[in-house]
Design an enzyme around this catalytic site. Structure first.
Site, PDB file in Angstrom:
ATOM      1  N   GLN A  89       5.316  14.052   1.969  1.00 29.56           N
ATOM      2  CA  GLN A  89       5.623  13.342   2.833  1.00 29.56           C
ATOM      3  C   GLN A  89       6.246  13.461   4.268  1.00 29.56           C
ATOM      4  O   GLN A  89       6.945  13.078   5.386  1.00 29.56           O
ATOM      5  CB  GLN A  89       6.385  11.943   2.849  1.00 29.56           C
ATOM      6  CG  GLN A  89       6.212  11.204   1.775  1.00 29.56           C
ATOM      7  CD  GLN A  89       7.062  10.450   1.122  1.00 29.56           C
ATOM      8  OE1 GLN A  89       8.327  10.254   1.061  1.00 29.56           O
ATOM      9  NE2 GLN A  89       6.220   9.517  -0.580  1.00 29.56           N
ATOM     10  N   HIS A 155       9.897  12.347   0.045  1.00 26.83           N
ATOM     11  CA  HIS A 155      11.431  11.601  -0.053  1.00 26.83           C
ATOM     12  C   HIS A 155      12.239  12.465   1.460  1.00 26.83           C
ATOM     13  O   HIS A 155      13.525  12.856   0.971  1.00 26.83           O
ATOM     14  CB  HIS A 155      12.454  11.009  -1.256  1.00 26.83           C
ATOM     15  CG  HIS A 155      11.769  10.352  -1.810  1.00 26.83           C
ATOM     16  ND1 HIS A 155      12.665   9.402  -3.311  1.00 26.83           N
ATOM     17  CD2 HIS A 155      10.818   9.585  -1.972  1.00 26.83           C
ATOM     18  CE1 HIS A 155      11.349   8.914  -3.355  1.00 26.83           C
ATOM     19  NE2 HIS A 155      10.710   8.400  -3.107  1.00 26.83           N
ATOM     20  N   GLU A 249      14.903  -2.565   1.093  1.00 24.40           N
ATOM     21  CA  GLU A 249      15.378  -3.157   1.567  1.00 24.40           C
ATOM     22  C   GLU A 249      15.742  -2.982   2.425  1.00 24.40           C
ATOM     23  O   GLU A 249      15.557  -1.647   2.783  1.00 24.40           O
ATOM     24  CB  GLU A 249      17.204  -2.545   0.248  1.00 24.40           C
ATOM     25  CG  GLU A 249      17.189  -2.544  -0.585  1.00 24.40           C
ATOM     26  CD  GLU A 249      18.007  -2.223  -1.034  1.00 24.40           C
ATOM     27  OE1 GLU A 249      18.388  -2.021  -2.489  1.00 24.40           O
ATOM     28  OE2 GLU A 249      18.771  -1.200  -1.031  1.00 24.40           O
ATOM     29  N   TYR A 259      25.339   2.427  -1.391  1.00 26.60           N
ATOM     30  CA  TYR A 259      24.284   1.080  -2.242  1.00 26.60           C
ATOM     31  C   TYR A 259      23.190   1.082  -2.515  1.00 26.60           C
ATOM     32  O   TYR A 259      22.189   0.656  -2.722  1.00 26.60           O
ATOM     33  CB  TYR A 259      22.931   1.379   0.189  1.00 26.60           C
ATOM     34  CG  TYR A 259      23.701   1.227   1.014  1.00 26.60           C
ATOM     35  CD1 TYR A 259      23.935  -0.676   1.588  1.00 26.60           C
ATOM     36  CD2 TYR A 259      24.361   1.763   1.900  1.00 26.60           C
ATOM     37  CE1 TYR A 259      24.672  -1.057   3.032  1.00 26.60           C
ATOM     38  CE2 TYR A 259      26.122   1.486   2.856  1.00 26.60           C
ATOM     39  CZ  TYR A 259      25.501   0.085   3.298  1.00 26.60           C
ATOM     40  OH  TYR A 259      25.921  -0.444   3.683  1.00 26.60           O
ATOM     41  N   TYR A 270       7.418   3.609 -11.320  1.00 32.13           N
ATOM     42  CA  TYR A 270       5.824   3.273 -11.300  1.00 32.13           C
ATOM     43  C   TYR A 270       4.794   2.975 -13.015  1.00 32.13           C
ATOM     44  O   TYR A 270       3.719   2.380 -11.822  1.00 32.13           O
ATOM     45  CB  TYR A 270       5.039   4.529  -9.775  1.00 32.13           C
ATOM     46  CG  TYR A 270       5.963   4.700  -8.994  1.00 32.13           C
ATOM     47  CD1 TYR A 270       5.303   3.599  -7.969  1.00 32.13           C
ATOM     48  CD2 TYR A 270       6.697   5.766  -9.203  1.00 32.13           C
ATOM     49  CE1 TYR A 270       6.302   3.557  -6.430  1.00 32.13           C
ATOM     50  CE2 TYR A 270       7.404   5.231  -7.464  1.00 32.13           C
ATOM     51  CZ  TYR A 270       7.182   4.792  -6.693  1.00 32.13           C
ATOM     52  OH  TYR A 270       7.611   4.264  -5.165  1.00 32.13           O
TER      53      TYR A 270
END
Length: 374
Positions: A89, A155, A249, A259, A270
């Site tokens: 990513q 991430h 979210e 949060y 997963y």
């Protein structure tokens, strides 16, 4: 023993289903197709970020490390772009203009950088600013670099936006260290950050003056935020983030707020195992909305244009997983409806409203596509 095993299996499935619950009150509807698509720039495999220049041309980041300047349908590769850690990513990610770009020329970018301390051969998210001259980046300044570097390939975050007061907000994902980073104020990652436009730390940031704390942090307890935008109607900063299996979210970012990841979540692992049985806890924010199952959200924009009267005032969010654009209907800060837009287009990496009032999508494998109402 067989009876006990069956009871255990039934209990496990029940708990997984309880965690992976759906917001059944807001079903996903099909939007009547009263629009068409126009290719703006093709040949961009993973168009991560978009920023419109005052002349109407477009800067587009390609995750592999290329910055394109698109003008009248012609792509030019911008030179002197920093080297990126193009793995998983990671890569060249978001791009945003300074609110006063017409006067100062500053462009802000996020990317996965191998500079700094940490695991050899690893990387973490960096924010720079630079200026564009003769199709080349000049005056490059480092604004922030998260540490430590890691070889983990997921991430990184990372989106960039400015608020009405000119503060720079950006997101950095957990970098896969779910038990270490998001709840730890001494560590980067799993956070939303706020800086002055030159990279200095605002004196009223919530954790300024606290020992062994990253003072750039504005909120924490995030997993992997790939949506960050100013609400043009209220000025608040809105964010969305990837959950695991379920539990994506939408949040309104509050100063110093927690949060919850991964102390609380509406998702499961997963492999269907339980992350936590807690979906709420005192001192931790509840999401404005959550998706279960996950849509894998990326990119978001508020529609303010009169060109889309049925969408005006609502939020558009890209879905990587289901390859559509989602219209999130709002009544103030409450989600009241959901509709699918641009179905089967491909993995929606980003969405922006341009200065001409049209909606532009960054679609993996296609490039930049404009939605034109009939």
């Amino acid at each position: 023993m067989k009876t006990l095993a069956l009871l255990f299996f039934s209990f496990f499935i029940f708990n997984c289903e309880a965690q992976l619950k759906t917001n059944d009150a807001i079903p996903l509807q099909e939007e009547a197709v009263n629009y068409r698509f126009e290719a703006v720039a093709d040949g961009i495999n993973n168009p991560w970020g978009m920023a419109f220049l005052p002349d109407g041309s477009l800067l587009v980041t390609e995750k592999s490390g290329i910055l394109y300047h698109v003008k009248n349908g012609v792509k030019t590769e911008v030179k002197n772009v920093p080297a990126v850690y193009n793995r998983g990513q990671g890569g060249l990610m978001d791009i945003e203009l300074h609110p006063d770009y017409a006067k100062n020329g500053w462009i802000y970018m996020s990317y996965s950088s191998m500079e700094g301390e940490g695991e050899a051969g690893g990387a973490n998210t960096a924010i720079i600013r630079a200026k564009l001259e003769d199709e080349s980046l000049v005056n490059i300044e480092k604004i922030y670099k998260a540490t430590p570097n890691s070889k983990r390939s997921h991430h990184f975050g990372s989106r960039i936006t400015f608020d009405n007061n000119g503060f720079l907000f950006f997101s950095i994902g957990s970098r896969g260290f779910e038990n270490e980073n998001p709840q730890d104020l001494t560590r980067d990652a799993g956070k939303i950050y706020r800086l002055n436009d030159d990279g200095s730390i605002p004196k009223d940031n919530p954790f300024v003056g606290q020992a062994n704390t990253k003072e750039a942090i504005y909120s924490y307890g995030h997993r992997n935020p790939q949506g960050l935008v100013k609400n043009p109607f209220t000025g608040a900063i809105w964010e969305h983030e990837h959950g695991p299996q379920g539990g994506d979210e939408i949040n309104i970012i509050k100063k110093g707020a927690n949060y919850g990841w991964q102390v609380i979540t509406y998702g499961i692992n997963y492999d269907n195992s339980i992350i936590t049985n807690e979906t709420e806890k005192a001192g931790m924010e509840q999401p404005l909305y959550y998706w279960a199952p996950s849509i894998a959200p990326s990119g978001m924009t508020f529609v303010t244009s009169d060109k889309y009267p049925d969408w005006k005032g609502y939020l558009l969010v890209g879905s990587l997983k289901f390859q559509y654009l989602e219209l999130v209907k709002l009544n103030g800060d409450t989600v009241i409806g959901r509709k699918k837009i641009a179905t089967n287009m491909g993995r929606m990496r980003n969405v922006k409203q341009g200065p001409d009032g049209y909606i532009y999508m960054g679609v993996e494998g296609k490039g930049i596509v404009k939605i034109i109402p009939n």
